[in-house]
Write a protein that holds these residues in place. Structure first.
Motif, PDB file in Angstrom:
ATOM      1  N   MET A   1       0.641  -1.240  -0.036  1.00  0.00           N
ATOM      2  CA  MET A   1      -0.033   0.083   0.077  1.00  0.00           C
ATOM      3  C   MET A   1       0.820   1.261  -0.136  1.00  0.00           C
ATOM      4  O   MET A   1       1.886   1.352   0.794  1.00  0.00           O
ATOM      5  N   ASN A   2       0.529   2.446  -0.587  1.00  0.00           N
ATOM      6  CA  ASN A   2       1.482   3.441  -0.861  1.00  0.00           C
ATOM      7  C   ASN A   2       1.263   4.409   0.360  1.00  0.00           C
ATOM      8  O   ASN A   2       0.142   4.357   0.839  1.00  0.00           O
ATOM      9  N   LEU A   3       2.151   5.189   0.469  1.00  0.00           N
ATOM     10  CA  LEU A   3       2.222   5.888   1.722  1.00  0.00           C
ATOM     11  C   LEU A   3       1.057   7.003   1.595  1.00  0.00           C
ATOM     12  O   LEU A   3       0.315   7.292   2.450  1.00  0.00           O
ATOM     13  N   TRP A   4       0.656   7.643   0.523  1.00  0.00           N
ATOM     14  CA  TRP A   4      -0.273   8.689   0.422  1.00  0.00           C
ATOM     15  C   TRP A   4      -1.707   7.969   0.543  1.00  0.00           C
ATOM     16  O   TRP A   4      -2.541   8.550   1.285  1.00  0.00           O
ATOM     17  N   PHE A   5      -1.796   6.856   0.038  1.00  0.00           N
ATOM     18  CA  PHE A   5      -3.096   6.102   0.400  1.00  0.00           C
ATOM     19  C   PHE A   5      -3.231   5.874   1.866  1.00  0.00           C
ATOM     20  O   PHE A   5      -4.461   6.051   2.377  1.00  0.00           O
ATOM     21  N   THR A   6      -2.226   5.602   2.659  1.00  0.00           N
ATOM     22  CA  THR A   6      -2.468   5.131   3.948  1.00  0.00           C
ATOM     23  C   THR A   6      -2.809   6.518   4.600  1.00  0.00           C
ATOM     24  O   THR A   6      -3.712   6.458   5.731  1.00  0.00           O
ATOM     25  N   GLU A   7      -2.154   7.484   4.378  1.00  0.00           N
ATOM     26  CA  GLU A   7      -2.310   8.819   5.177  1.00  0.00           C
ATOM     27  C   GLU A   7      -3.944   9.419   4.931  1.00  0.00           C
ATOM     28  O   GLU A   7      -4.340   9.863   5.621  1.00  0.00           O
ATOM     29  N   GLN A   8      -4.230   9.174   3.693  1.00  0.00           N
ATOM     30  CA  GLN A   8      -5.595   9.685   3.233  1.00  0.00           C
ATOM     31  C   GLN A   8      -6.751   8.767   4.238  1.00  0.00           C
ATOM     32  O   GLN A   8      -7.542   9.406   4.641  1.00  0.00           O
ATOM     33  N   MET A   9      -6.246   7.455   4.446  1.00  0.00           N
ATOM     34  CA  MET A   9      -7.220   6.704   5.141  1.00  0.00           C
ATOM     35  C   MET A   9      -7.254   7.141   6.414  1.00  0.00           C
ATOM     36  O   MET A   9      -8.368   7.375   7.050  1.00  0.00           O
ATOM     37  N   VAL A  10      -5.944   7.347   7.012  1.00  0.00           N
ATOM     38  CA  VAL A  10      -5.951   7.832   8.422  1.00  0.00           C
ATOM     39  C   VAL A  10      -6.651   9.257   8.680  1.00  0.00           C
ATOM     40  O   VAL A  10      -7.448   9.460   9.583  1.00  0.00           O
ATOM     41  N   THR A  11      -6.551  10.182   7.654  1.00  0.00           N
ATOM     42  CA  THR A  11      -7.145  11.378   7.767  1.00  0.00           C
ATOM     43  C   THR A  11      -8.722  11.032   7.542  1.00  0.00           C
ATOM     44  O   THR A  11      -9.483  11.736   8.424  1.00  0.00           O
ATOM     45  N   LYS A  12      -9.142  10.354   6.905  1.00  0.00           N
ATOM     46  CA  LYS A  12     -10.495  10.034   6.688  1.00  0.00           C
ATOM     47  C   LYS A  12     -10.989   9.693   7.782  1.00  0.00           C
ATOM     48  O   LYS A  12     -12.192   9.806   8.466  1.00  0.00           O
ATOM     49  N   ARG A  13     -10.631   8.593   8.329  1.00  0.00           N
ATOM     50  CA  ARG A  13     -10.640   7.700   9.837  1.00  0.00           C
ATOM     51  C   ARG A  13     -10.839   8.866  10.850  1.00  0.00           C
ATOM     52  O   ARG A  13     -11.827   8.941  11.676  1.00  0.00           O
ATOM     53  N   TRP A  14      -9.974   9.878  11.101  1.00  0.00           N
ATOM     54  CA  TRP A  14      -9.784  10.905  11.914  1.00  0.00           C
ATOM     55  C   TRP A  14     -11.156  11.714  12.023  1.00  0.00           C
ATOM     56  O   TRP A  14     -11.771  12.071  12.851  1.00  0.00           O
ATOM     57  N   TYR A  15     -11.534  12.071  10.826  1.00  0.00           N
ATOM     58  CA  TYR A  15     -12.746  12.747  10.436  1.00  0.00           C
ATOM     59  C   TYR A  15     -13.986  12.159  10.885  1.00  0.00           C
ATOM     60  O   TYR A  15     -14.896  12.672  11.557  1.00  0.00           O
ATOM     61  N   ALA A  16     -13.985  11.063  10.595  1.00  0.00           N
ATOM     62  CA  ALA A  16     -15.238  10.254  10.887  1.00  0.00           C
ATOM     63  C   ALA A  16     -15.435  10.012  12.066  1.00  0.00           C
ATOM     64  O   ALA A  16     -16.393  10.158  12.784  1.00  0.00           O
ATOM     65  N   CYS A  17     -14.294   9.640  12.859  1.00  0.00           N
ATOM     66  CA  CYS A  17     -14.479   9.393  14.467  1.00  0.00           C
ATOM     67  C   CYS A  17     -14.729  10.768  15.097  1.00  0.00           C
ATOM     68  O   CYS A  17     -15.430  10.742  16.133  1.00  0.00           O
ATOM     69  N   LYS A  18     -14.247  11.643  14.791  1.00  0.00           N
ATOM     70  CA  LYS A  18     -14.374  12.892  15.335  1.00  0.00           C
ATOM     71  C   LYS A  18     -15.712  13.378  15.065  1.00  0.00           C
ATOM     72  O   LYS A  18     -16.322  14.014  16.148  1.00  0.00           O
ATOM     73  N   GLU A  19     -16.409  13.277  14.135  1.00  0.00           N
ATOM     74  CA  GLU A  19     -17.591  13.394  13.692  1.00  0.00           C
ATOM     75  C   GLU A  19     -18.581  12.737  14.664  1.00  0.00           C
ATOM     76  O   GLU A  19     -19.755  13.274  15.259  1.00  0.00           O
ATOM     77  N   LEU A  20     -18.338  11.511  14.852  1.00  0.00           N
ATOM     78  CA  LEU A  20     -19.345  10.569  15.566  1.00  0.00           C
ATOM     79  C   LEU A  20     -19.146  11.086  17.053  1.00  0.00           C
ATOM     80  O   LEU A  20     -20.095  11.219  17.668  1.00  0.00           O
ATOM     81  N   TYR A  21     -17.877  11.405  17.482  1.00  0.00           N
ATOM     82  CA  TYR A  21     -17.829  11.793  18.755  1.00  0.00           C
ATOM     83  C   TYR A  21     -18.421  13.159  18.992  1.00  0.00           C
ATOM     84  O   TYR A  21     -19.333  13.341  20.007  1.00  0.00           O
ATOM     85  N   ASP A  22     -18.192  14.134  18.502  1.00  0.00           N
ATOM     86  CA  ASP A  22     -18.851  15.594  18.447  1.00  0.00           C
ATOM     87  C   ASP A  22     -20.472  15.533  18.213  1.00  0.00           C
ATOM     88  O   ASP A  22     -21.043  16.021  18.938  1.00  0.00           O
TER      89      ASP A  22
END
Length: 124
Positions: A1-22
């Motif tokens: 898996m390339n690094l850009w794809f992994t970073e993008q997944m982490v960023t999307k996960r961060w926003y999704a989890c933050k939205e759920l929490y907020d």
């Protein structure tokens, strides 16, 4: 898996989890305010409910339909928010949104969301 794809997944996960929490935090706060307001207003409501019950205008079932589930719903969401907070933040208050796994928590609480089906089924 390339690094850009992994970073993008982490960023999307961060926003999704933050939205759920907020969203859950605001929802629980709003439910809490509603319950406090409801308790404060209970005396006024009782002035109307009791006479309507005495005159058989309002049944026990209808009173439950109108007011019954709010405390149970607040209790479930309060516990859910507490556990979600424990997952999403470390002991120092730093968020862990990028690495948290909320799937098991959501699966555990799914059956409790049936509280809503009773309320929704009884809406006029």
């Amino acid at each position: 898996m390339n690094l850009w794809f992994t970073e993008q997944m982490v960023t999307k996960r961060w926003y999704a989890c933050k939205e759920l929490y907020d969203t859950e935090k605001v929802y629980v706060e709003d439910l809490g305010y509603w319950c406090i307001s409801w308790l404060i207003c209970r005396r006024i409501v009782t002035l109307f409910i009791e006479p309507m019950k005495d005159r058989q205008i309002l049944s026990e079932e209808m009173e439950y339909i109108l007011f019954g589930n709010i405390r149970a719903i607040l209790s479930v969401h309060g516990r859910f928010l507490s556990e979600l907070t424990s997952l999403c933040f470390d002991g120092n208050g730093k968020d862990r949104f990028e690495s948290v796994c909320v799937g098991k928590l959501l699966l555990y609480y799914t059956p409790f969301m049936k509280l809503y089906s009773y309320s929704m089924d009884n809406q006029v």
